[in-house]
Design an enzyme around this catalytic site. Sequence first.
Site, PDB file in Angstrom:
ATOM      1  N   HIS A  96      30.434  32.392  31.544  1.00  0.00           N
ATOM      2  CA  HIS A  96      29.314  32.778  30.689  1.00  0.00           C
ATOM      3  C   HIS A  96      29.592  32.541  29.214  1.00  0.00           C
ATOM      4  O   HIS A  96      28.676  32.582  28.391  1.00  0.00           O
ATOM      5  CB  HIS A  96      28.982  34.267  30.882  1.00  0.00           C
TER       6      HIS A  96
ATOM      7  N   GLU B 275      31.061  40.678  43.672  1.00  0.00           N
ATOM      8  CA  GLU B 275      29.826  40.823  42.908  1.00  0.00           C
ATOM      9  C   GLU B 275      28.567  40.487  43.708  1.00  0.00           C
ATOM     10  O   GLU B 275      27.506  40.234  43.122  1.00  0.00           O
ATOM     11  CB  GLU B 275      29.884  39.985  41.629  1.00  0.00           C
TER      12      GLU B 275
ATOM     13  N   ASP C  76      25.713  41.954  38.910  1.00  0.00           N
ATOM     14  CA  ASP C  76      25.407  40.933  39.907  1.00  0.00           C
ATOM     15  C   ASP C  76      25.241  41.551  41.288  1.00  0.00           C
ATOM     16  O   ASP C  76      24.402  41.117  42.076  1.00  0.00           O
ATOM     17  CB  ASP C  76      26.506  39.866  39.936  1.00  0.00           C
TER      18      ASP C  76
END
Length: 211
Positions: A49, A149, A175
Amino acid sequence: MAELRVNRAKSKLQEGKPIIGVGQVNDGDMIELLGSIGTVDLINFDMEHGPTSWAQLREVSRICDLWGMTPQVRVNNNDPWLIGRALDQGALSVMIPHVNTREDAEHAVRGAKYAPLGLRGMGRPRQGLGVSNYYTKANDQTMIVAMIEDIEAVKNLKEILTVDHIDVFLVAPNDLSQSMGAKYLPGQYGTQQNQDVQRVVDGAIKQIVAA
């Protein structure tokens, strides 16, 4: 001969001690400052990210080495060659997303460990320069963080936890929440939906600790 740098974060976790980690830092001067404080054990460089580039990783991991901090990379895919490349650039720890099955966990180990534990590519990386018996020592010092996740991972957690050589299982609630169904939107803290997610998170952590 040189000695392989000790993975400070892994060593402390093996001793049952908590660690302090900092993420989203790519500025060399800031990493130097954090190192000089003496209490930061790990710097996480986010390549899923965040903006960290391969060229940056070589430089910022060197600064971590100077201060004895563990450089960790969050890769963007559970790909053995990607994991190996992150380690070759100087990381001592890899954070691997979406480890949902036993096969995914085995895949992560295959990329992060040299034979006989895995099949990490045998190119001589930066951390190994001048280090005798490097490949065995690297297997000892490399830390693997598997991210739990997705609800699929929770359902398969018993089998995932049987895979050796993974040091940390990190349960990621945001997530996880969106993988539980349309009503479990991430960020709804304090709502009934979030309480449902929290129960799943707590149950997963309890199962990880028991293993």
